[in-house]
Design a protein around this motif. Structure first.
Motif, mmCIF file in Angstrom:
data_model
loop_
_atom_site.group_PDB
_atom_site.id
_atom_site.type_symbol
_atom_site.label_atom_id
_atom_site.label_comp_id
_atom_site.label_asym_id
_atom_site.label_seq_id
_atom_site.Cartn_x
_atom_site.Cartn_y
_atom_site.Cartn_z
ATOM 1 N N SER A 109 7.611 11.587 -2.901
ATOM 2 C CA SER A 109 7.394 10.180 -3.262
ATOM 3 C C SER A 109 8.652 9.354 -3.040
ATOM 4 C CB SER A 109 6.943 10.071 -4.721
ATOM 5 O OG SER A 109 7.996 10.370 -5.619
ATOM 6 N N GLY B 203 0.799 -1.222 0.000
ATOM 7 C CA GLY B 203 0.000 0.000 0.000
ATOM 8 C C GLY B 203 0.827 1.265 0.000
ATOM 9 N N TRP B 204 1.892 1.293 0.834
ATOM 10 C CA TRP B 204 2.742 2.483 0.892
ATOM 11 C C TRP B 204 3.484 2.693 -0.425
ATOM 12 C CZ3 TRP B 204 2.430 6.263 4.251
ATOM 13 C CH2 TRP B 204 1.878 6.021 5.505
ATOM 14 N N THR B 205 3.917 1.615 -1.050
ATOM 15 C CA THR B 205 4.593 1.733 -2.340
ATOM 16 C C THR B 205 3.636 2.237 -3.412
ATOM 17 O OG1 THR B 205 6.035 -0.114 -1.715
ATOM 18 C CG2 THR B 205 6.004 0.512 -4.032
ATOM 19 N N LEU C 34 1.071 4.233 -2.851
ATOM 20 C CA LEU C 34 0.909 5.668 -2.585
ATOM 21 C C LEU C 34 2.088 6.458 -3.131
ATOM 22 C CD1 LEU C 34 -0.490 8.070 -1.225
ATOM 23 C CD2 LEU C 34 0.678 7.449 0.907
ATOM 24 N N ALA C 35 3.301 5.949 -2.917
ATOM 25 C CA ALA C 35 4.493 6.621 -3.438
ATOM 26 C C ALA C 35 4.478 6.657 -4.965
ATOM 27 C CB ALA C 35 5.756 5.916 -2.932
ATOM 28 N N MET D 2 10.930 4.736 2.765
ATOM 29 C CA MET D 2 10.331 4.168 3.976
ATOM 30 C C MET D 2 9.748 2.788 3.703
ATOM 31 S SD MET D 2 8.550 7.392 5.967
ATOM 32 C CE MET D 2 7.380 7.725 4.647
ATOM 33 N N ALA D 3 9.040 2.655 2.581
ATOM 34 C CA ALA D 3 8.442 1.365 2.242
ATOM 35 C C ALA D 3 9.510 0.315 1.973
ATOM 36 C CB ALA D 3 7.530 1.519 1.021
ATOM 37 N N HIS E 67 8.704 8.395 0.533
ATOM 38 C CA HIS E 67 7.772 7.294 0.780
ATOM 39 C C HIS E 67 8.341 5.975 0.263
ATOM 40 C CE1 HIS E 67 4.030 9.003 2.449
ATOM 41 N NE2 HIS E 67 4.408 10.119 1.850
#
Length: 229
Positions: A180, A13-15, A17-18, A186-187, A183
């Motif tokens: 991005s 999900g985080w990837t 979003l990025a 972090m992911a 993000h």
């Protein structure tokens, strides 16, 4: 204590979003900077001023560099999304691909982290560069700054408020791409930790299976010996 990772949460999900942030930022940065550079060239040509060949070359480099860089970032964001999906898959300790697949996934994810960090530094520099024209137009927003042309005419920068908007949008696009990259980092760092944990879990499962096999061999040997007696 070894914690088995869930097999249901495989979509990054985080990837995602990025990726959406990167695509939106690159899609905003490319056309706005392209148009802003063209209008900036028109600004300097007003009043009959002749531009040098070096200036024309610089304009062309900036225009097509923005196109190439934005297209490249769009492609890289999709690559990062694919890597994120693969990283989710290799963290499944029940995967039939086993330990070797986990090691390859960790190496791929680590290499991706290095690339993402370099891209973050690149877009941080692009964002800082994009601040300069916005800052210039902000300073001249309430001042009648003029540029003298060769024919003696004057150019008032106040009439180019649409050009100021384009540079602002280009700055917003560059900041979105930079965000991005944060993000993505972090992911990818979280995926790296999960891969390492799943690798330890795989080692534990392999060791446990070997111990069970050895124990079964010993028990079978004892039963055979007891049967012979």
């Amino acid at each position: 204590m070894v914690v088995l990772l869930s097999t249901n949460d495989r979509f990054p999900g985080w990837t995602l979003l990025a990726t959406l942030l990167c695509l939106a930022g690159a899609g905003l940065y490319c056309p706005t900077l392209f148009m802003a550079v063209i209008q900036t060239k028109d600004l300097f040509q007003m009043g009959g001023r002749q531009l040098s060949t070096d200036f024309d070359l610089l304009v062309e480099i900036i225009k097509w560099a923005s196109v190439g860089l934005s297209a490249w970032m769009g492609l890289m964001s999709l690559v990062f999304l694919c890597v994120g999906c693969m990283a989710k898959n290799v963290t499944d300790v029940r995967s039939s691909r086993g330990y070797d697949s986990n090691v390859r996934g960790g190496i791929c994810n680590g290499f991706t982290i290095v690339i993402t960090y370099l891209l973050f530094l690149l877009w941080l520099g692009v964002s800082c560069f994009s601040v300069l024209p916005v800052f210039l137009f902000y300073l001249t927003a309430h001042v009648a700054v003029t540029i003298m042309g060769t024919s003696g005419g004057c150019i008032n920068l106040k009439q180019f408020d649409q050009l100021f908007l384009l540079y602002v949008l280009a700055l917003v696009g560059a900041l979105l791409v930079t965000l991005s990259m944060v993000h993505f980092l972090m992911a990818q760092a979280a995926n790296f930790v999960h891969i390492r944990e799943s690798r330890e879990a795989l080692k534990y499962e392999d060791t446990k299976k070997k111990e069970e096999q050895e124990l079964n061999i010993i028990m079978n040997s004892r039963q055979n010996l007891a049967g012979n007696w």
